[in-house]
Design an enzyme around this catalytic site. Structure first.
Site: not given
Length: 431
Positions: A258, A273, A347, A350, A389
């Site tokens: 990403r 991130r 987070e 999801s 993460r």
């Protein structure tokens, strides 16, 4: 993609969906184009019917009548050509707007402008209270000589890193544990391609909208996938499945890429991130049934919660509000794990359900054995685990006063040890 028939029947629903989801799309213009294309195609059909009738009667006519008929046929062909040119112009405009129409959120989704208004559903676990000054994961990684951000940045630019020694082993251990957990639940393991054509990106709803977040290989017309959701969901793209193939339950372990464009200054510290990571992803393709989709949504959410509970990481589940939902999501639950260095939840998962949105874009259907009709599938997906993460809460919550890190019990068989300690080795050269 939404069914245009539903938009025609009740355009206000989709205007409201665009508003509460913060997407800009002109529904009135879409319907105007739709009507023009429908009228044009109807006229083309009428012309075709008229031409066929003329062709049959032509041999029976006298010379004068034939001349008149041939003149009429010529005029029809000119009109047909003009209409086809018109449709060629209108169709891309229609398709562009259709790809922008959001899926209306479920009634259970709370209204809100952004992620600050997501609604907490439940919490699990007890947040650790330290009797010493805890370190963050980067401090621990440097002191234990298991994380090297500086050399990652030197070689690959910002938001890159090396995991070394026990950090690399911990990374692979948590991924393999999550994969084994899902295989034991009956999900089919899949090793997936990471380079995707635009069709797969559009089919899963990432294009249009996420082009800026995607590493695009323009020379080859391919894109690096940001999640295994893309290849897993698109696996049956363009196919008509037998109902016996449903539900299809997949689990894939893949690297993810990403660009994180526009995220400067946001969560840039450490491993939160980053541009490249690995993820175990679960995907379900099922029959077109709202209640069934809801049950599978709870199932995939429960799968991920079970992994966090096995790791003994405190977390909370939130019902994502309208303003934080993606274009295709009917409803989404986020799982946020406790991260001491953030003094809050971050987070890590999801869980989304899409109803027909992705499957309609991909032309993914199944044959209904009762009606014998082809029906558009429903799709769902959720993170099982994403690393590094998840290493943030593992390293920070399991740290000890002496600087070592206890390995979670469920990961010890994969690690072959119960603690991460500073290795005694010759000093490395200075940067």
């Amino acid at each position: 993609m939404v069914d245009i028939k539903l938009i025609r029947e009740n355009p206000q629903i989709y205007k409201d969906a665009a508003k509460v989801k913060n997407f800009d799309v002109d529904i009135d213009e879409l319907l105007k184009l739709d009507d023009q294309i429908k009228q044009s195609r109807q006229r083309l059909q009428d012309i075709s019917t008229e031409k066929n009738a003329f062709s049959k009667s032509l041999p029976k006519l006298n010379p004068d009548e034939k001349q008149k008929l041939l003149a009429r046929l010529s005029a029809l062909k000119d009109e047909e050509s003009a209409i086809n040119e018109k449709v060629k112009v209108l169709q891309p405009q229609f398709d562009r707007l259709m790809n922008l129409v959001p899926q209306p959120p479920a009634s259970e989704v709370p209204f809100g402008k952004d992620d600050t208004e997501n609604v907490e559903i439940r919490k699990w676990g007890t947040i650790r209270q330290f009797d010493f000054e805890p370190k963050d994961h980067i401090q621990l990684g440097i002191e234990l000589d298991i994380i090297d951000v500086e050399r990652g940045v030197k070689l690959a630019g910002t938001r890159n890193y090396f995991l070394k020694g026990d950090a690399a082993m911990l990374h692979w251990a948590v991924l393999r544990f999550a994969l084994d957990h899902m295989i034991a639940k009956g999900y089919k393991p899949m090793y997936v391609p990471l380079l995707m054509r635009d069709e797969a990106m559009r089919g899963t709803g990432y294009f249009p909208g996420s082009e800026e977040q995607t590493y695009q290989m323009e020379r080859d017309g391919l894109n690096l996938a940001g999640t295994a959701e893309v290849p897993l969901t698109a696996y049956y793209m363009g196919e008509i499945l037998d109902i016996s193939q449903l539900p299809a339950k997949f689990v894939g372990l893949s690297s993810c890429f990403r660009r994180e464009a526009g995220a400067a200054g946001k969560d840039t510290y450490g491993l939160y991130r980053i541009h490249q990571f690995d993820k175990v992803e679960q995907v379900i393709i099922c029959q077109n049934d709202d209640e069934l989709s809801k049950r599978f949504h709870q199932e995939i959410l429960g799968n991920s919660e079970a992994v966090l509970q096995a790791l003994e990481i405190p977390y909370r589940v939130v019902n994502v509000c309208t303003g934080d939902l993606g274009r295709g999501q009917v409803q989404k639950f986020d799982i946020e794990s406790w991260m001491p260095s953030r003094n809050g939840y971050g987070e890590t998962h999801s869980a989304s359900r899409f109803h027909e949105f992705q499957a309609r874009r991909m032309n993914l259907r199944y044959k209904d054995p009762k009606t014998k009709k082809n029906v558009v599938c429903h799709t769902l997906n959720n993170t099982v685990i994403a690393s590094p993460r998840i290493l943030i809460p593992i390293l920070e919550l399991y740290q000890n006063a002496d600087g070592s890190v206890t390995v979670p019990k469920v990961l010890r068989p994969y690690m072959g040890k119960d603690a991460i300690k500073k290795a005694h080795s010759a000093s490395e050269p200075r940067m």
